[in-house]
Design a protein around this motif. Structure first.
Motif, PDB file in Angstrom:
ATOM      1  N   VAL A  95       0.869  -1.187   0.000  1.00  0.00           N
ATOM      2  CA  VAL A  95       0.000   0.000   0.000  1.00  0.00           C
ATOM      3  C   VAL A  95       0.900   1.229   0.000  1.00  0.00           C
ATOM      4  CG1 VAL A  95      -1.758   1.288   1.280  1.00  0.00           C
ATOM      5  CG2 VAL A  95      -1.856  -1.223   1.196  1.00  0.00           C
ATOM      6  N   PHE A  96       0.678   2.099  -0.973  1.00  0.00           N
ATOM      7  CA  PHE A  96       1.573   3.241  -1.190  1.00  0.00           C
ATOM      8  C   PHE A  96       0.979   4.527  -0.608  1.00  0.00           C
ATOM      9  CE2 PHE A  96       2.054   0.207  -4.647  1.00  0.00           C
ATOM     10  CZ  PHE A  96       3.429   0.060  -4.748  1.00  0.00           C
ATOM     11  N   GLN A  97       1.862   5.503  -0.451  1.00  0.00           N
ATOM     12  CA  GLN A  97       1.427   6.804   0.041  1.00  0.00           C
ATOM     13  C   GLN A  97       0.377   7.427  -0.889  1.00  0.00           C
ATOM     14  OE1 GLN A  97       4.860   9.245   0.754  1.00  0.00           O
ATOM     15  NE2 GLN A  97       3.656  11.074   1.102  1.00  0.00           N
ATOM     16  N   HIS A  98       0.578   7.261  -2.195  1.00  0.00           N
ATOM     17  CA  HIS A  98      -0.305   7.929  -3.158  1.00  0.00           C
ATOM     18  C   HIS A  98      -1.291   6.976  -3.829  1.00  0.00           C
ATOM     19  CE1 HIS A  98       1.524  11.806  -2.606  1.00  0.00           C
ATOM     20  NE2 HIS A  98       2.709  11.225  -2.645  1.00  0.00           N
ATOM     21  N   PHE A  99      -1.713   5.952  -3.101  1.00  0.00           N
ATOM     22  CA  PHE A  99      -2.821   5.054  -3.461  1.00  0.00           C
ATOM     23  C   PHE A  99      -2.574   4.224  -4.720  1.00  0.00           C
ATOM     24  CE2 PHE A  99      -4.735   9.375  -2.430  1.00  0.00           C
ATOM     25  CZ  PHE A  99      -4.543   9.257  -1.064  1.00  0.00           C
ATOM     26  N   ASN A 100      -2.168   4.889  -5.814  1.00  0.00           N
ATOM     27  CA  ASN A 100      -1.910   4.193  -7.082  1.00  0.00           C
ATOM     28  C   ASN A 100      -3.084   3.332  -7.559  1.00  0.00           C
ATOM     29  OD1 ASN A 100       0.522   5.305  -6.395  1.00  0.00           O
ATOM     30  ND2 ASN A 100       1.754   3.481  -6.716  1.00  0.00           N
ATOM     31  N   LEU A 101      -4.310   3.818  -7.364  1.00  0.00           N
ATOM     32  CA  LEU A 101      -5.464   3.091  -7.912  1.00  0.00           C
ATOM     33  C   LEU A 101      -5.489   3.257  -9.429  1.00  0.00           C
ATOM     34  CD1 LEU A 101      -8.302   4.026  -5.379  1.00  0.00           C
ATOM     35  CD2 LEU A 101      -6.979   1.900  -5.504  1.00  0.00           C
ATOM     36  N   PHE A 102      -6.119   2.303 -10.119  1.00  0.00           N
ATOM     37  CA  PHE A 102      -6.320   2.451 -11.564  1.00  0.00           C
ATOM     38  C   PHE A 102      -7.463   3.458 -11.760  1.00  0.00           C
ATOM     39  CE2 PHE A 102      -5.132  -2.119 -10.910  1.00  0.00           C
ATOM     40  CZ  PHE A 102      -3.824  -2.011 -11.361  1.00  0.00           C
ATOM     41  N   PRO A 103      -7.162   4.627 -12.382  1.00  0.00           N
ATOM     42  CA  PRO A 103      -8.168   5.695 -12.417  1.00  0.00           C
ATOM     43  C   PRO A 103      -9.387   5.369 -13.282  1.00  0.00           C
ATOM     44  CG  PRO A 103      -6.217   6.300 -13.689  1.00  0.00           C
ATOM     45  CD  PRO A 103      -5.893   5.008 -12.994  1.00  0.00           C
ATOM     46  N   HIS A 104      -9.202   4.485 -14.260  1.00  0.00           N
ATOM     47  CA  HIS A 104     -10.293   4.190 -15.192  1.00  0.00           C
ATOM     48  C   HIS A 104     -11.156   3.025 -14.721  1.00  0.00           C
ATOM     49  CE1 HIS A 104      -6.934   1.594 -16.021  1.00  0.00           C
ATOM     50  NE2 HIS A 104      -7.721   0.790 -16.710  1.00  0.00           N
ATOM     51  N   GLN A 156      -7.546   5.317  -0.165  1.00  0.00           N
ATOM     52  CA  GLN A 156      -6.556   4.474   0.501  1.00  0.00           C
ATOM     53  C   GLN A 156      -7.202   3.189   1.031  1.00  0.00           C
ATOM     54  OE1 GLN A 156      -3.765   3.657   0.094  1.00  0.00           O
ATOM     55  NE2 GLN A 156      -2.364   5.009   1.215  1.00  0.00           N
ATOM     56  N   ARG A 157      -8.447   3.289   1.480  1.00  0.00           N
ATOM     57  CA  ARG A 157      -9.123   2.063   1.946  1.00  0.00           C
ATOM     58  C   ARG A 157      -9.391   1.110   0.789  1.00  0.00           C
ATOM     59  NH1 ARG A 157     -14.128   3.585   5.092  1.00  0.00           N
ATOM     60  NH2 ARG A 157     -13.958   5.700   4.251  1.00  0.00           N
ATOM     61  N   VAL A 158      -9.698   1.651  -0.394  1.00  0.00           N
ATOM     62  CA  VAL A 158      -9.838   0.791  -1.577  1.00  0.00           C
ATOM     63  C   VAL A 158      -8.489   0.132  -1.892  1.00  0.00           C
ATOM     64  CG1 VAL A 158     -10.293   0.710  -4.066  1.00  0.00           C
ATOM     65  CG2 VAL A 158     -11.757   2.105  -2.574  1.00  0.00           C
ATOM     66  N   ALA A 159      -7.416   0.917  -1.778  1.00  0.00           N
ATOM     67  CA  ALA A 159      -6.079   0.373  -2.062  1.00  0.00           C
ATOM     68  C   ALA A 159      -5.742  -0.771  -1.094  1.00  0.00           C
ATOM     69  CB  ALA A 159      -5.023   1.479  -1.976  1.00  0.00           C
ATOM     70  N   ILE A 160      -6.170  -0.629   0.154  1.00  0.00           N
ATOM     71  CA  ILE A 160      -5.929  -1.696   1.134  1.00  0.00           C
ATOM     72  C   ILE A 160      -6.743  -2.940   0.746  1.00  0.00           C
ATOM     73  CG2 ILE A 160      -6.256  -2.385   3.554  1.00  0.00           C
ATOM     74  CD1 ILE A 160      -5.669   0.591   4.309  1.00  0.00           C
ATOM     75  N   ALA A 161      -7.997  -2.726   0.375  1.00  0.00           N
ATOM     76  CA  ALA A 161      -8.835  -3.858  -0.056  1.00  0.00           C
ATOM     77  C   ALA A 161      -8.224  -4.536  -1.278  1.00  0.00           C
ATOM     78  CB  ALA A 161     -10.259  -3.383  -0.357  1.00  0.00           C
TER      79      ALA A 161
END
Ligand code: ADP
Ligand code: MG
Length: 253
Positions: A95-104, A156-161
């Motif tokens: 899990v990164f500081q800047h979430f790194n979720l896929f935006p699309h 960030q919670r999505v990134a953790i999931a």
């Protein structure tokens, strides 16, 4: 009786050119335990996490996670085949500081992506598991939202999931709350606290010293690429042995 640690890192070395960033890092972590890593900026904390996750390849030493060991021998390192490597990486959720979720992708799609593409989990099962994980981090009702419609804490919670969806043996958090507005830090720390209570093995790089004291079984203080101090929070945080550790911690008082 001594328990075989889940994670065993020995004499890990990493340099970027002339800059030796990790100097013979050795540490162990038992299953179900939480290790907090603190220390000044530039001391090598992120590099160590990235090496454990193989986002960076160490120059020397060895890393064992569970039954899988990789030894690093500079240019002579023989990395395992890509599939073994992918399995090793998947055993450490980052899990990164800047979430790194896929935006699309929606929150749900973000969480399903790894299981479907890497683990080849059937879609229906991946979706059911992803919904359960979104529920666990308190975001089931946001399943259909895209990242740009979520707050930093929700992202960030999505990134953790998403990291949990790969069923990692250990979760690695690199300053997971540093980019958040202060009022959103608590919701993310609460999720991490819940994971600790469930027995998740975790390594946390954090500047939340009070949180580290509360949740960590073991704390290491990194300075200039070495583990300068190591022990329970009651020692490393409350009664550090070295003056420079005291000076660093004094800034958080
Ligand atoms: P921390 O997370 O404790 O702030 P880092 O692990 O990010 O420290 O950085 C430790 C040192 O490694 C710093 O001197 C940084 O400049 C250097 N470093 C980190 N990543 C790279 C890279 N990809 N290339 C070159 N130098 C790097
Ligand atoms: Mg860092």
């Amino acid at each position: 009786m001594s328990v075989q640690p889940l994670i065993d890192i020995s004499q890990l070395k990493k340099a970027f050119g002339q800059n030796v960033v990790l100097k013979d890092i050795t540490l162990q972590l038992e299953k179900g335990k939480v290790l907090a890593m603190i220390g000044p900026s530039g001391s090598g904390k992120s590099t160590l996490l990235r090496c454990i996750n193989l986002l960076s390849v160490p120059d020397g030493g060895a890393i064992r996670v569970g039954e899988q060991t990789i030894e690093f021998k500079g240019a002579h390192t023989r990395l395992p085949p890509e599939r073994t490597l992918a399995r090793f990486r998947a055993s450490t959720g980052m899990v990164f500081q800047h979430f790194n979720l896929f935006p699309h992708m929606t929150a749900l799609q973000n969480v399903m992506e790894g299981p479907v593409t890497v683990l080849k989990t059937p879609k229906a099962q991946a979706e059911a598991e992803a919904r359960a994980l979104l529920a666990k981090v308190g975001l089931l009702e946001r399943a259909g939202y895209y990242p740009d419609k979520l707050s930093g804490g929700q992202k960030q919670r999505v990134a953790i999931a998403r990291a949990l969806a790969m069923k990692p043996a250990v979760m690695l958090f690199d300053e997971a709350t540093s980019a958040l507005d202060p009022e959103l830090v608590g919701e993310v720390l609460n999720v991490i606290k819940g994971l600790a209570a469930e027995g998740m093995t975790m390594i946390l790089v954090t500047h939340e010293i009070a949180f580290a004291r509360e949740v960590a079984d073991q704390v290491i203080f990194m300075r200039d690429g070495v583990v300068a101090e190591s022990g329970p929070p009651s020692v490393v945080i409350d009664n550090p042995q070295q003056e420079s550790t005291r000076a660093f911690l004094g800034r958080f008082k």
